[in-house]
Design a protein around this motif. Sequence first.
Motif, PDB file in Angstrom:
ATOM      1  N   ALA A   1      34.351  49.270  57.103  1.00  0.00           N
ATOM      2  CA  ALA A   1      34.946  48.603  55.939  1.00  0.00           C
ATOM      3  C   ALA A   1      33.847  48.212  54.958  1.00  0.00           C
ATOM      4  O   ALA A   1      32.676  48.103  55.342  1.00  0.00           O
ATOM      5  N   VAL A   2      34.239  48.020  53.725  1.00  0.00           N
ATOM      6  CA  VAL A   2      33.259  47.558  52.733  1.00  0.00           C
ATOM      7  C   VAL A   2      32.859  46.138  53.101  1.00  0.00           C
ATOM      8  O   VAL A   2      33.702  45.284  53.334  1.00  0.00           O
ATOM      9  N   LYS A   3      31.565  45.901  53.189  1.00  0.00           N
ATOM     10  CA  LYS A   3      31.170  44.538  53.569  1.00  0.00           C
ATOM     11  C   LYS A   3      30.623  43.780  52.374  1.00  0.00           C
ATOM     12  O   LYS A   3      30.309  44.369  51.336  1.00  0.00           O
ATOM     13  N   ASP A   4      30.568  42.500  52.554  1.00  0.00           N
ATOM     14  CA  ASP A   4      30.143  41.637  51.458  1.00  0.00           C
ATOM     15  C   ASP A   4      28.740  42.016  51.021  1.00  0.00           C
ATOM     16  O   ASP A   4      27.847  42.226  51.848  1.00  0.00           O
ATOM     17  N   GLY A   5      28.545  42.131  49.719  1.00  0.00           N
ATOM     18  CA  GLY A   5      27.227  42.486  49.214  1.00  0.00           C
ATOM     19  C   GLY A   5      27.057  43.963  48.960  1.00  0.00           C
ATOM     20  O   GLY A   5      26.045  44.379  48.400  1.00  0.00           O
ATOM     21  N   ASP A   6      28.021  44.777  49.376  1.00  0.00           N
ATOM     22  CA  ASP A   6      27.939  46.207  49.087  1.00  0.00           C
ATOM     23  C   ASP A   6      28.051  46.492  47.599  1.00  0.00           C
ATOM     24  O   ASP A   6      27.424  47.406  47.086  1.00  0.00           O
ATOM     25  N   VAL A   7      28.895  45.714  46.948  1.00  0.00           N
ATOM     26  CA  VAL A   7      29.137  45.952  45.529  1.00  0.00           C
ATOM     27  C   VAL A   7      28.451  44.863  44.716  1.00  0.00           C
ATOM     28  O   VAL A   7      28.629  43.680  44.983  1.00  0.00           O
ATOM     29  N   ARG A   8      27.653  45.301  43.766  1.00  0.00           N
ATOM     30  CA  ARG A   8      27.059  44.342  42.845  1.00  0.00           C
ATOM     31  C   ARG A   8      27.165  44.905  41.426  1.00  0.00           C
ATOM     32  O   ARG A   8      26.447  45.838  41.086  1.00  0.00           O
ATOM     33  N   PRO A   9      28.050  44.356  40.613  1.00  0.00           N
ATOM     34  CA  PRO A   9      28.133  44.824  39.223  1.00  0.00           C
ATOM     35  C   PRO A   9      26.811  44.597  38.497  1.00  0.00           C
ATOM     36  O   PRO A   9      25.972  43.785  38.941  1.00  0.00           O
ATOM     37  N   ALA A  10      26.646  45.297  37.385  1.00  0.00           N
ATOM     38  CA  ALA A  10      25.379  45.272  36.663  1.00  0.00           C
ATOM     39  C   ALA A  10      24.981  43.867  36.251  1.00  0.00           C
ATOM     40  O   ALA A  10      23.822  43.474  36.353  1.00  0.00           O
ATOM     41  N   CYS A  11      25.955  43.070  35.825  1.00  0.00           N
ATOM     42  CA  CYS A  11      25.618  41.725  35.358  1.00  0.00           C
ATOM     43  C   CYS A  11      25.125  40.863  36.509  1.00  0.00           C
ATOM     44  O   CYS A  11      24.166  40.093  36.370  1.00  0.00           O
ATOM     45  N   VAL A  12      25.765  41.020  37.670  1.00  0.00           N
ATOM     46  CA  VAL A  12      25.372  40.229  38.833  1.00  0.00           C
ATOM     47  C   VAL A  12      23.965  40.621  39.267  1.00  0.00           C
ATOM     48  O   VAL A  12      23.111  39.769  39.547  1.00  0.00           O
ATOM     49  N   GLN A  13      23.742  41.938  39.260  1.00  0.00           N
ATOM     50  CA  GLN A  13      22.454  42.463  39.699  1.00  0.00           C
ATOM     51  C   GLN A  13      21.320  41.942  38.820  1.00  0.00           C
ATOM     52  O   GLN A  13      20.226  41.695  39.295  1.00  0.00           O
ATOM     53  N   SER A  14      21.615  41.774  37.522  1.00  0.00           N
ATOM     54  CA  SER A  14      20.525  41.473  36.599  1.00  0.00           C
ATOM     55  C   SER A  14      20.390  39.998  36.297  1.00  0.00           C
ATOM     56  O   SER A  14      19.514  39.612  35.552  1.00  0.00           O
ATOM     57  N   CYS A  15      21.242  39.158  36.853  1.00  0.00           N
ATOM     58  CA  CYS A  15      21.195  37.736  36.499  1.00  0.00           C
ATOM     59  C   CYS A  15      19.974  37.088  37.149  1.00  0.00           C
ATOM     60  O   CYS A  15      19.923  36.942  38.375  1.00  0.00           O
ATOM     61  N   PRO A  16      18.975  36.668  36.372  1.00  0.00           N
ATOM     62  CA  PRO A  16      17.746  36.143  36.987  1.00  0.00           C
ATOM     63  C   PRO A  16      17.956  34.859  37.789  1.00  0.00           C
ATOM     64  O   PRO A  16      17.469  34.753  38.908  1.00  0.00           O
ATOM     65  N   PRO A  17      18.723  33.898  37.294  1.00  0.00           N
ATOM     66  CA  PRO A  17      18.891  32.687  38.107  1.00  0.00           C
ATOM     67  C   PRO A  17      19.947  32.846  39.194  1.00  0.00           C
ATOM     68  O   PRO A  17      20.185  31.891  39.927  1.00  0.00           O
ATOM     69  N   GLY A  18      20.612  33.996  39.263  1.00  0.00           N
ATOM     70  CA  GLY A  18      21.641  34.211  40.281  1.00  0.00           C
ATOM     71  C   GLY A  18      22.868  33.376  40.047  1.00  0.00           C
ATOM     72  O   GLY A  18      23.470  32.843  40.983  1.00  0.00           O
ATOM     73  N   ALA A  19      23.271  33.251  38.788  1.00  0.00           N
ATOM     74  CA  ALA A  19      24.447  32.443  38.480  1.00  0.00           C
ATOM     75  C   ALA A  19      25.725  33.176  38.810  1.00  0.00           C
ATOM     76  O   ALA A  19      26.767  32.552  38.999  1.00  0.00           O
ATOM     77  N   LEU A  20      25.655  34.504  38.867  1.00  0.00           N
ATOM     78  CA  LEU A  20      26.864  35.285  39.103  1.00  0.00           C
ATOM     79  C   LEU A  20      26.872  35.794  40.539  1.00  0.00           C
ATOM     80  O   LEU A  20      25.883  36.330  41.015  1.00  0.00           O
ATOM     81  N   VAL A  21      27.996  35.618  41.206  1.00  0.00           N
ATOM     82  CA  VAL A  21      28.146  36.120  42.571  1.00  0.00           C
ATOM     83  C   VAL A  21      29.442  36.928  42.607  1.00  0.00           C
ATOM     84  O   VAL A  21      30.461  36.492  42.052  1.00  0.00           O
TER      85      VAL A  21
END
Lengths: 256, 452, 170
Positions: A190-210
């Motif tokens: 099954a797809v597990k948590d963290g497999d998918v990271r949209p571009a905005c989430v990936q690039s957020c320096p302070p990690g505000a997006l999850v």
Amino acid sequence: MSVLKSIGGKLKSYRTGGNQETADHRWGMVVDLDRCNGCEACVVACYAENNLPVVGEADCAVSRAFSWIRIERYVEGEYPNVKTGFIPIMCQQCGKAPCETGCPVYATYHNQDGLNVQVYNRCVGTFTCATYCPYDVRRFNWRSYKPQAPLDEQLNPDVSVREMGVMEKCTFCIQRIVAAKDKAKDENRAVKDGDVRPACVQSCPPGALVFGDLNDPASEVSKLAKSPRRYRLLEELNADPSVIYLKRVADEGKNE
Amino acid sequence: MSNHGHDEETKVRVDFKEVNRDIFSVMTDTGPRYYVVMALFAMAAVGLFILPWAYQIYNGQGVTGLNVPVVWGVYLVNFVFWVGVAHAGTLISAMLFITKTPWRRAIARSAESMTLLALFLVTLFIFIHMGRPWNFYWTFPYPNQRQLWLNFQSPIMFDVFAIGTYFTSSVVFLYFGMIPDFAALKHHATGWRKQLYSVLSVGWRGSDKEWHVHGKATMFFASFIMPLVVSVHSIVSWDFALSIVPGYTKTVFAPYFVTGALLSGFAGVITMLTLVRWAFPVTKKYITLMHYDRVGVFILVLSLTWSYLTGLEVFTGIYANTTYETEHLIYKLAVSPYIYLFSLMIFCNTVLPLILILKKVRKSTSAMFVMCLFIIVGMWLERYLIIPNSLSRKFLPYMWHDYMPTWVEGAITIGAFCAFVTMFMVMIKIAPIISPFEVKEDSGVPMEKGGH
Amino acid sequence: MVFGLFKYVDTMADAASKLKTEGIDDIRVFSPVPVDHEMDPVLGEKKNPLRFFTFFGGLSGLFFGALLVLTTAALYVLPRGGKPIWAAPPVLLVSYETTILFGVLMTYFGFLVLSGLIKNFYSTEEKICFPETMDDSFGLLINVRSDREEAVMKILKEFGASEVRTIAWE
């Protein structure tokens, strides 16, 4: 008898609102406003990932800039006691999306992943979705935007380039979701948590997006969504958005 | 006829012999001035309507002043406006038929023609406002290779059905009423007209059996079309009322829009009849001051109803005092230039029609003409103040946006009026704009002894 | 076949009523306007099944609209807006409109059939047409055997017919 039962079950499912229970996932995002510093890296990443056209100076001047995700700035108070808040707003992927009922041709509908998807080829441009959207996150191809050199060299092959007259919006980087699901299927899991990271989430320096699956109680978003700081934008409209904001409390009491 | 027309004053009294001749002369006696005027309007329609639209199709909706979130602008205003204009024709022919109001007969045909042409523009405006108008047929329900049907839950889809039904029914009703007239006129006509009218009259001879079925069918058509008219503009209003946008989502919208539609429609009828009377003095015999008087009373009643509903809309918004609704009302009622537009609208639609209380005004063609032009402007403004204005103040203040139409939108708006006049001028020459048989019916059949 | 042209409806009605008492039933009226009100007491009320066309049209439209919405939604289950696939408002609204649409079209079709306009197209007899009755005159067309034509023409003249002539066909 069992045939009748299956037909009965089917008919019942047609009367259930939105077929939400049967969806495979409910992709959602948590935006921690305590961490957001308004750097707009997410906006840039979105441009690069989703082949967003760069509209040029003239169109930008009439605020037709194309960003699927935008950082809204709100300034509170009088100088010197000024407080500036940032809030990143992208498509909220509402569970009961007002835009979906508006479209006459099914160009926007709810898919099995609990996403509010936009079918560019089907869109005829009646603008109904953008009118009905309470968050104003939909963007329209006002003209044919040709990618200028050298930007045409970096188009993402996984994402279509939209035609003039088509409505579009944030897709939660559906191409990455599809890729992750394919990979999981190949590996028989099954797809597990963290497999998918949209571009905005990936690039957020302070990690505000999850990003993650809200249907999965063990995922990070589900845990963060239980936070007492949680709220959803314009929740009183009953659109059931999938984006959860965590209230900014870090500087509370300091500026007063 | 003795079964209706108790009120002698409401009758158009004519000699049977001259009716066909008069009406046929309206269709055939075309002076050079008529052609010149028609050519000017046709050129204006091409220059202001078709060419800007072509320019917009080529360059995209970017040439308009639209922008997220104000994505429904002047085109939708025109769409609603022309649906409204279409309504009076059907009301006059259907509702007044059912209530057996005798004076409808002389003006019903021209009002119905207006309905048809206005609905044609309505259809065009839907396509004009679309982002990809070349895919317009995707909104029609038909079995297709894509095997994909339509979202019948969409208010836009209700519109497709409502306006499609309205358009079809109007064509059928208008043509159906014209069959006896075509049959009568084919004996006067020569050349291509004779051939055309022979085909269009489908072998009508005026026998008692034919008249009997004709009368029955008219009754059924009228009974169908009356609820249709109400439903069409209700559904048009639900395009807005079924959303969640502040300023759109109001329960009062359906009756409000229907009333407004009839108000603008009657104003359109008077404007057009005045022009017809002016261009063809022979029609003054049929379209009399009595008609102005009666329609004037209608306009007065509709104006008062409309004013009440406008007051209701604003009052409930203010009294409810919800954040979003208040912001919308402040924008509409307290911000320049919209406060001026709002005042102008109230002046045109509420204050000015009050002079219709005076019979002198109702019986003056020039006064009625000028007043109806004001009402048309006022009703156009009403839609403008609802459609783009509500979108200017949606939920998130960051996205508040002021809308300003561009020259393309302005040109297409004006060009639509020119196209309407052109089409109407062509229509006058092809089809009887006053129905000979209905005028004769109104006048009463000739009796040797007694009767009338 | 005898045709009599009248200037006034009441004299025509009197003539028709006289012919009725003479036992002549096949009388047809031609007029520029409907004269049911004047002629029905003489010739008898006419009945026609147009209402069944209308009713059938409306009913089929009602079912067509409802089935169109329900079946096409079930063909492709596309959830939208958190609403059920089968919702009441679209069924009601669309079937309301299609009821009217089909009703209007069927009424028109019924009109063409019942008024004889479609039949006229294929029959030579029915092509006889009287231009005067499209203008300001009223006509009676009486279908009698040729030996009685003289008597009928006499009655018509007696009641003030402005013109009487025999019509031959076939």
